[in-house]
Design an enzyme around this catalytic site. Structure first.
Site, PDB file in Angstrom:
ATOM      1  N   SER A   1      10.612  -2.757   3.252  1.00  0.00           N
ATOM      2  CA  SER A   1      11.018  -3.955   2.981  1.00  0.00           C
ATOM      3  C   SER A   1      11.535  -4.533   4.562  1.00  0.00           C
ATOM      4  O   SER A   1      12.756  -5.205   4.536  1.00  0.00           O
ATOM      5  CB  SER A   1      12.110  -4.138   2.109  1.00  0.00           C
ATOM      6  OG  SER A   1      11.448  -4.154   1.020  1.00  0.00           O
TER       7      SER A   1
ATOM      8  N   GLY B   1       8.040  -2.683  -0.917  1.00  0.00           N
ATOM      9  CA  GLY B   1       7.882  -3.885  -1.647  1.00  0.00           C
ATOM     10  C   GLY B   1       8.851  -4.478  -2.329  1.00  0.00           C
ATOM     11  O   GLY B   1       8.494  -5.329  -3.438  1.00  0.00           O
TER      12      GLY B   1
ATOM     13  N   HIS C   1       0.967   8.172   2.309  1.00  0.00           N
ATOM     14  CA  HIS C   1       1.901   6.860   1.788  1.00  0.00           C
ATOM     15  C   HIS C   1       2.058   7.107   0.354  1.00  0.00           C
ATOM     16  O   HIS C   1       1.256   7.568  -0.525  1.00  0.00           O
ATOM     17  CB  HIS C   1       0.821   5.653   1.863  1.00  0.00           C
ATOM     18  CG  HIS C   1       1.652   4.399   2.082  1.00  0.00           C
ATOM     19  ND1 HIS C   1       2.086   3.849   0.721  1.00  0.00           N
ATOM     20  CD2 HIS C   1       2.288   3.689   2.765  1.00  0.00           C
ATOM     21  CE1 HIS C   1       2.942   2.668   0.881  1.00  0.00           C
ATOM     22  NE2 HIS C   1       3.018   2.544   2.065  1.00  0.00           N
TER      23      HIS C   1
ATOM     24  N   LYS D   1      -2.375  -2.778   3.772  1.00  0.00           N
ATOM     25  CA  LYS D   1      -2.633  -2.348   2.524  1.00  0.00           C
ATOM     26  C   LYS D   1      -4.141  -2.953   1.951  1.00  0.00           C
ATOM     27  O   LYS D   1      -5.037  -3.239   2.691  1.00  0.00           O
ATOM     28  CB  LYS D   1      -1.580  -2.624   1.557  1.00  0.00           C
ATOM     29  CG  LYS D   1      -0.366  -1.768   2.302  1.00  0.00           C
ATOM     30  CD  LYS D   1       1.036  -1.901   1.162  1.00  0.00           C
ATOM     31  CE  LYS D   1       2.043  -1.384   1.742  1.00  0.00           C
ATOM     32  NZ  LYS D   1       3.478  -1.149   0.793  1.00  0.00           N
TER      33      LYS D   1
ATOM     34  N   ASN E   1       0.775  -2.105   8.130  1.00  0.00           N
ATOM     35  CA  ASN E   1       0.158  -1.672   7.130  1.00  0.00           C
ATOM     36  C   ASN E   1      -0.413  -2.595   6.239  1.00  0.00           C
ATOM     37  O   ASN E   1       0.388  -3.253   5.403  1.00  0.00           O
ATOM     38  CB  ASN E   1       0.812  -0.482   6.229  1.00  0.00           C
ATOM     39  CG  ASN E   1      -0.155   0.107   5.141  1.00  0.00           C
ATOM     40  OD1 ASN E   1      -1.195  -0.075   4.975  1.00  0.00           O
ATOM     41  ND2 ASN E   1       0.565   1.088   4.425  1.00  0.00           N
TER      42      ASN E   1
ATOM     43  N   GLU F   1       2.050   4.945  -1.966  1.00  0.00           N
ATOM     44  CA  GLU F   1       1.303   4.731  -3.013  1.00  0.00           C
ATOM     45  C   GLU F   1      -0.046   5.348  -3.413  1.00  0.00           C
ATOM     46  O   GLU F   1      -0.380   5.569  -4.512  1.00  0.00           O
ATOM     47  CB  GLU F   1       0.555   3.243  -2.376  1.00  0.00           C
ATOM     48  CG  GLU F   1       1.621   2.060  -2.849  1.00  0.00           C
ATOM     49  CD  GLU F   1       1.939   0.871  -1.568  1.00  0.00           C
ATOM     50  OE1 GLU F   1       0.666   0.821  -0.895  1.00  0.00           O
ATOM     51  OE2 GLU F   1       2.814   0.267  -1.343  1.00  0.00           O
TER      52      GLU F   1
ATOM     53  N   GLU G   1       9.906   6.045   4.429  1.00  0.00           N
ATOM     54  CA  GLU G   1       9.482   5.049   3.582  1.00  0.00           C
ATOM     55  C   GLU G   1      10.368   5.399   2.086  1.00  0.00           C
ATOM     56  O   GLU G   1       9.253   6.075   1.266  1.00  0.00           O
ATOM     57  CB  GLU G   1       8.051   4.663   3.425  1.00  0.00           C
ATOM     58  CG  GLU G   1       7.320   4.389   4.770  1.00  0.00           C
ATOM     59  CD  GLU G   1       6.222   3.441   4.347  1.00  0.00           C
ATOM     60  OE1 GLU G   1       6.386   2.328   5.051  1.00  0.00           O
ATOM     61  OE2 GLU G   1       5.520   3.643   3.911  1.00  0.00           O
TER      62      GLU G   1
HETATM   63  O1  LIG Z   1       4.836   0.636   2.482  1.00  0.00           O
HETATM   64  C1  LIG Z   1       4.856   0.072   3.451  1.00  0.00           C
HETATM   65  C2  LIG Z   1       4.361   0.163   4.665  1.00  0.00           C
HETATM   66  O2  LIG Z   1       3.468   1.340   4.782  1.00  0.00           O
HETATM   67  C3  LIG Z   1       6.329  -0.953   3.304  1.00  0.00           C
HETATM   68  O3  LIG Z   1       5.903  -1.953   2.684  1.00  0.00           O
HETATM   69  P1  LIG Z   1       6.846  -3.264   2.619  1.00  0.00           P
HETATM   70  O4  LIG Z   1       7.311  -3.650   4.085  1.00  0.00           O
HETATM   71  O5  LIG Z   1       5.827  -4.405   1.910  1.00  0.00           O
HETATM   72  O6  LIG Z   1       8.147  -3.030   1.805  1.00  0.00           O
END
Ligand SMILES: O=C(CO)COP(=O)(O)O
Length: 284
Positions: free
Chosen positions: A244, A204, A128, A12, A10, A130, A198
């Site tokens: 992560s 992150g 997601h 983003k 992803n 976010e 997740e």
């Molecule tokens: O949100 C994520 C994948 O959709 C995970 O992000 P990270 O791997 O940066 O923690």
């Protein structure tokens, strides 16, 4: 029923034309297990999707042609066995990161499922964290998006996960079950859904769930599917972990029985994504 390992990158809201080209070069050059072992999907920002699709395809056919010219690969036109096709095909699919919850029209700034289909995309990420927490998308809105995307023939990577305070107050499974139920209320066929667990506290942050923490939730989500959808859906649905994930921690996570792959953020923008794809071999 064997569940094929699934690794999603992803990207983003990251990337430039140039940085994406460089990343795609790394992917095209990578030696990774074939499509019989792992399914790999990358989700660039929407504006970059066509370029990434084209670059992945172009470099794939170029490398296949070079292999043919050098006699390194048998000619697929002459020998069309499934195993040969699988060996040749390390193709990566492209996914969108979001779409609108119904038919397109006067929805400024949105992308419709029909548009994604028209581009030939097989996947879309929905729910997601976010989008749930920053963009304030509700369980119901996300479930509507998933139902509509499925009705248009897209596969959906459906993200769920609890926040830190929800985990600390003992509500991990209650939150994940609530998010699963919101979707189960709107769909009956889960065959084109990949569930991505997740935990919000792991995204992150560099704070990855331990293999035991992740396995525990994946196991409970699978049991939830068995009890609330069907034993068949529970056995067949891929439940992948995100938060992560790195080359350093993916191996131990991949050996867990209910972890069927990863959804990777930050590390999917780096060459180490290739090592995460290779973790599929550990799950065999
Ligand atoms: O949100 C994520 C994948 O959709 C995970 O992000 P990270 O791997 O940066 O923690």
């Amino acid at each position: 029923m064997a569940r094929k390992f699934f690794v999603g990158g992803n990207w983003k809201c990251n990337g430039t034309v140039k940085s994406n080209e460089e990343l795609v070069k790394v992917l095209n050059a990578a030696e990774v297990p074939g499509t019989d072992v792992v399914e790999v999907v990358v989700a660039p920002a929407a504006v970059h999707i066509p370029a990434v699709q084209a670059a992945l395809r172009k470099d794939f056919s170029a490398s296949a042609k070079t292999g043919l010219a050098k006699g390194l690969l048998p000619n697929p036109l002459k020998h069309r066995s499934d195993s040969l096709q699988a060996a040749l095909r390390k193709d990566f699919s492209v996914s969108a990161q979001n779409c609108w919850q119904g038919k397109g029209g006067a929805f400024t700034g949105e992308l419709s499922a029909e548009m994604l289909k028209d581009l030939g995309l097989p996947w879309v990420i929905l729910g997601h964290s976010e989008r749930r927490h920053i963009l304030k998308e509700s369980d119901e809105m996300i479930a509507d998006k998933v139902a509509y995307a499925l009705s248009q023939g897209l596969g959906v990577i459906y993200c769920i996960g609890e926040k830190l305070e929800e985990r600390e107050s003992g509500n991990t499974m209650a939150v994940n079950a609530r998010q699963m139920k919101a979707l189960a209320d709107k769909i009956s066929d889960w065959s084109q859904v990949v569930v991505a667990y997740e935990p919000v506290w792991a995204i992150g942050t560099g704070k990855v769930a331990t293999p035991q923490q992740a396995q525990e939730v994946h196991d409970e989500v699978r049991k939830w599917l068995a009890a609330n959808v069907s034993p068949e859906a529970a056995a067949a649905t891929r439940i992948i972990y995100g938060g992560s994930v790195t080359a350093a921690n993916c191996g131990d996570l991949a050996t867990q029985p209910d972890i069927d792959g990863f959804l990777v953020g930050g590390a999917s923008l780096k060459p180490e994504f290739v090592d995460i794809i290779k973790a599929a071999e550990k799950s065999q």
